[in-house]
Design an enzyme around this catalytic site. Structure first.
Site, PDB file in Angstrom:
ATOM      1  N   LEU A 251      24.346 -44.019  64.786  1.00  0.00           N
ATOM      2  CA  LEU A 251      23.193 -43.636  63.989  1.00  0.00           C
ATOM      3  C   LEU A 251      23.523 -42.591  62.925  1.00  0.00           C
ATOM      4  CD1 LEU A 251      20.254 -44.329  64.015  1.00  0.00           C
ATOM      5  CD2 LEU A 251      19.839 -42.290  65.357  1.00  0.00           C
ATOM      6  N   GLY A 252      23.147 -42.901  61.706  1.00  0.00           N
ATOM      7  CA  GLY A 252      23.372 -41.934  60.644  1.00  0.00           C
ATOM      8  C   GLY A 252      24.556 -42.296  59.787  1.00  0.00           C
ATOM      9  N   GLN A 253      25.486 -43.080  60.349  1.00  0.00           N
ATOM     10  CA  GLN A 253      26.613 -43.488  59.521  1.00  0.00           C
ATOM     11  C   GLN A 253      26.539 -44.974  59.145  1.00  0.00           C
ATOM     12  OE1 GLN A 253      27.765 -41.417  62.360  1.00  0.00           O
ATOM     13  NE2 GLN A 253      27.702 -39.668  61.007  1.00  0.00           N
ATOM     14  N   GLY A 254      26.307 -45.818  60.128  1.00  0.00           N
ATOM     15  CA  GLY A 254      26.147 -47.238  59.823  1.00  0.00           C
ATOM     16  C   GLY A 254      27.446 -47.977  59.666  1.00  0.00           C
ATOM     17  N   GLY A 255      27.337 -49.281  59.509  1.00  0.00           N
ATOM     18  CA  GLY A 255      28.509 -50.130  59.336  1.00  0.00           C
ATOM     19  C   GLY A 255      28.177 -51.241  58.368  1.00  0.00           C
TER      20      GLY A 255
ATOM     21  N   LYS B   1      22.383 -48.130  66.556  1.00  0.00           N
ATOM     22  CA  LYS B   1      21.967 -47.118  67.495  1.00  0.00           C
ATOM     23  C   LYS B   1      22.592 -47.416  68.851  1.00  0.00           C
ATOM     24  CE  LYS B   1      18.230 -45.095  69.971  1.00  0.00           C
ATOM     25  NZ  LYS B   1      16.998 -44.386  69.913  1.00  0.00           N
TER      26      LYS B   1
ATOM     27  N   ASP C  34       6.701 -39.921  71.819  1.00  0.00           N
ATOM     28  CA  ASP C  34       7.814 -38.980  71.708  1.00  0.00           C
ATOM     29  C   ASP C  34       8.042 -38.589  70.253  1.00  0.00           C
ATOM     30  OD1 ASP C  34      11.299 -38.875  72.804  1.00  0.00           O
ATOM     31  OD2 ASP C  34       9.758 -37.315  72.636  1.00  0.00           O
TER      32      ASP C  34
END
Ligand code: NAG
Ligand code: NAG
Ligand code: NAG
Ligand code: NAG
Ligand code: NAG
Ligand code: NAG
Ligand code: NAG
Ligand code: NAG
Ligand code: NAG
Ligand code: NAG
Ligand code: NAG
Length: 623
Positions: free
Chosen positions: A424-428, A439, A507
């Protein structure tokens, strides 16, 4: 005046007029001598005369009529007058020059030329269709193959044809300009307008500088041009040609193609692939693009394109009183609706247009285009969720879980064997080039499935689609924070009220609000979410889950939760965004209250502004 006289008589006469008396009016006893373009006359033996019935007649030497006008009603004492505008009108001699009084006017038959004040288009009451047709060659005024006509089968739109083949369309009128003419800016020379009402639909223009003679011409080779008169050379000079470049050729890039007006190259809309591999070998018109993933109808979403020329709208549907949201809903409900947009772009946009056909003749501009929302299958829009197939049972499938699933091999490849750098946050990047966010689920399978199911069903710009990075709230200015607060509220409203299933997130916290690169908030993490029927609003649980600091007291203590629990969390979040401090772990030298208690206390003392983070106190609007 010579110049406009030539234009005017284009519909039935050519140059070298000899009027029997040097006046601009012809009555029923006078004659006008000479030629005609449609059936060219031989020699100079023809005459134009006006009958007592108010009909103009063009006769040749032996007395046969080769052209005649018509009239809407019998006149008293008819006369034909050439007005300064270039309009030849037949009316009762004693009537004023009000178009209402005209029995016939040459402006209704504009030939290849649009003069100031000519209405190009339809009179819906009489059925009169004023259209242009080109000359055959530069010096043969008989009708050529090009026509420029208003098509009213969908939203009214002008179309330039070569015989029956469409060559160009300027695009639908958007209140300011034609959608496909971003260069048409307000200027000091002329103003173009389009009028659409119950009686008439037409385009026209007015000139602002009476010293400049200007006209629009459909040339013999099919160009739609504005020309201005040059005294020096005694000729018409091209001021601008409306078809500027290859992108203006109709359907240049085929269905679902988009012609980039900057580099003049064809591209396809996102999620589409070329229909034929050998695009260069095929005729442009049959070539185009098809969807990579077919539409699924109910769960489809829309992808927004900005600064485009709206596609061919001849088979569109429109409604002047719908706003963009109603427009979207209508389109979403009808499986054959392929796109929607605003019609009028003034004042932030209004009115609604829907397409029910393949989208053709789109252009991508760098500015001054319009927004178009194209229907896309959810999987092309949403976060791609990588789920090894075996994790989902037949039961899950039956419960409406329609997900693109990926096999383990592809997932391993895309995530570099679940490498941490792709989390999460970087990706591919997928094999087909789509960028993804990944995730890694830390919880159990149930929680993971729960999240996947919820995320797959939701489509909203403030719910996670593209995962960004976590918020660094301290660095953000007030407008950005305000935008984030609003975005979260919209996302939450969608979950609680506007989505097909009422969803309680349970949440909501700072860590679950991700920001994209434009700082738009995306609510993420549906691991604890619960769906409700439309009428249910609250429930009870034995297992209280969530995050301390954000849980509503009645939920934390009694396990009772409802949409209000999310609203409570939202309130905490808003306070955190405003103060730049966390609720939990908040400490104050004067008391032991948490952030909420502190806020309440300041509110009671009328000192709420002290709550605002010092970095933004100067820039925020207290109200
Ligand atoms: C037509 O105009 C001519 C010239 O002005 C005039 O002599 C004649 O009487 C007019 N005829 C009618 C019927 O008005
Ligand atoms: C025009 O007249 C000439 C001779 O006067 C003749 O040869 C020609 O065929 C005529 N053309 C038409 C269209 O009547
Ligand atoms: C008049 O001349 C045209 C061709 O010049 C011919 O077609 C027409 O039949 C003639 N009419 C009469 C009444 O002679
Ligand atoms: C003239 O107009 C009438 C009614 O407006 C129509 O019936 C007739 O066909 C028209 N004649 C011509 C020659 O256009
Ligand atoms: C125009 O003249 C006719 C008679 O030829 C008359 O009936 C009509 O009232 C006149 N109209 C005006 C506006 O003077
Ligand atoms: C008009 O179209 C026809 C049929 O396509 C063609 O034969 C003719 O040459 C065209 N005319 C012009 C002036 O291009
Ligand atoms: C259009 O072409 C320009 C110049 O090559 C490029 O910068 C731009 O990204 C292109 N636009 C699209 C939507 O591909
Ligand atoms: C479409 O066809 C025209 C002429 O056949 C050609 O010049 C143009 O390059 C073609 N466009 C594309 C995008 O292939
Ligand atoms: C247009 O939209 C308005 C508002 O939604 C609606 O009342 C009206 O019936 C619609 N008109 C048509 C022709 O569908
Ligand atoms: C969808 O729109 C098309 C075109 O307007 C219409 O023919 C069709 O009946 C609509 N379908 C539904 C389900 O409303
Ligand atoms: C992926 O990682 C696992 C565990 O670290 C390892 O056993 C496996 O061989 C790796 N697979 C690939 C394709 O690198």
């Amino acid at each position: 005046m010579e110049a406009s006289a030539i234009l005017l008589f284009c519909s039935f006469l050519s140059a070298n007029l000899t009027i029997s008396t040097a006046v601009d009016t012809l009555n029923a006893t006078q004659l006008l001598k000479d030629a005609n373009p449609e059936s060219p006359l031989n020699g100079s033996s023809a005459i134009l005369k006006l009958t007592k019935q108010g009909i103009l007649i063009l006769q040749i030497h032996n007395g046969s009529t080769i052209w005649r006008s018509n009239t809407s009603r019998p006149p008293g004492n008819p006369s034909a007058t050439l007005l300064d505008s270039g309009n030849l009108v037949v009316k009762d001699e004693n009537e004023s020059n009000d178009p209402e009084n005209f029995l016939w006017q040459s402006f209704d038959y504009p030939c290849d030329t649009l003069l100031e004040g000519t209405k190009l288009g339809r009179n819906l009451v009489t059925g009169l269709d004023r259209c242009l047709s080109s000359w055959k060659t530069p010096d043969d005024p008989s009708p050529g193959n090009f026509t420029y006509r208003l098509d009213i089968s969908g939203f009214p739109e002008f179309v330039l044809r070569d015989s029956s083949v469409i060559r160009f369309r300027p695009g639908p009128w958007n209140g300011i300009r034609f959608s496909g003419t971003p260069e048409l800016k307000p200027n000091k020379f002329f103003t173009v307008s389009v009028v659409i009402n119950e009686k008439e639909v037409y385009g026209t223009y007015v000139l602002h500088d009476s010293s400049v003679l200007s006209r629009m011409v459909l040339t013999h080779d099919g160009l739609w041009e504005r020309q201005t008169w040059t005294d020096g050379t005694q000729s018409w000079r091209v001021f601008v040609t409306v078809q500027m470049d290859p992108c203006d050729s109709y359907a240049q890039c085929g269905a679902y193609g988009s012609c980039n007006a900057t580099d003049l190259k064809c591209g396809c809309l996102k999620g589409f692939v070329p229909k034929s591999q050998n695009v260069r070998d095929t005729d442009n018109r049959s070539y185009g693009y098809v969807r990579r993933t077919p539409l699924k109808c109910k769960s489809d979403g829309f992808l927004k394109y900005s600064n485009v020329k709206l596609p061919d709208s001849r088979r569109s549907w429109f409604n002047y009183s719908m706003n963009l949201d109603e427009c979207k809903n209508l389109c979403a409900r009808n499986c054959s609706c392929t796109a929607y947009s605003n019609l009028d772009i003034r004042n932030g946009g209004s009115e609604c247009m829907l397409w029910f056909v393949d989208l053709i003749d789109i252009q991508q501009f760098s500015a001054n285009g319009q927004d178009l929302y194209v229907r896309m299958v959810a999987s092309e829009l949403e976060l791609e969720t990588f789920v090894p197939k075996s994790s989902f049972s037949a039961k899950d499938q039956k419960e409406g879980l329609e997900l693109p699933s990926f096999d383990l091999a592809e997932t391993v490849l895309a995530t570099d064997n679940f490498s941490l750098k792709n989390k999460l946050g970087q990706g591919g990047v997928l094999k087909d080039g789509r960028e993804i966010a990944v995730k890694r689920s830390g919880g159990g399978l149930d929680e993971f499935k729960n999240e996947v199911i919820h995320i797959a069903k939701l489509q909203h710009r403030n719910l996670v689609k593209l995962l960004g990075y976590e918020t660094q709230i301290k660095l953000l200015d007030w407008p950005t924070r305000y935008n984030i607060i609003n975005g979260i509220a919209r996302g939450l409203l969608y979950l609680h009220q506007d989505s097909r299933q009422r969803i309680i997130h349970r949440d909501l916290k700072a860590g679950n609000v991700l920001l994209d690169d434009e700082m738009n908030p995306k609510i993420s993490d549906f691991g604890l979410a619960r769906s409700f029927g439309e009428k249910e609003t609250e429930a009870n649980t034995n297992k209280v889950v969530g995050t301390y600091g954000y849980m509503a007291p009645e939920y934390a203590i009694d396990g009772l939760y409802s949409i209000k629990s999310d609203v409570f969390s939202y309130g905490v979040l808003v306070l955190e965004i405003i103060t730049g401090k966390h609720n939990r772990g908040f400490c104050h030298p004067d008391h032991h209250l948490n952030l909420l208690g502190h806020a309440w206390r300041l509110f009671g003392e009328g000192k709420s502004m002290e709550l605002v983070a010092s970095t933004i106190r100067g820039t925020c609007i207290p109200s």
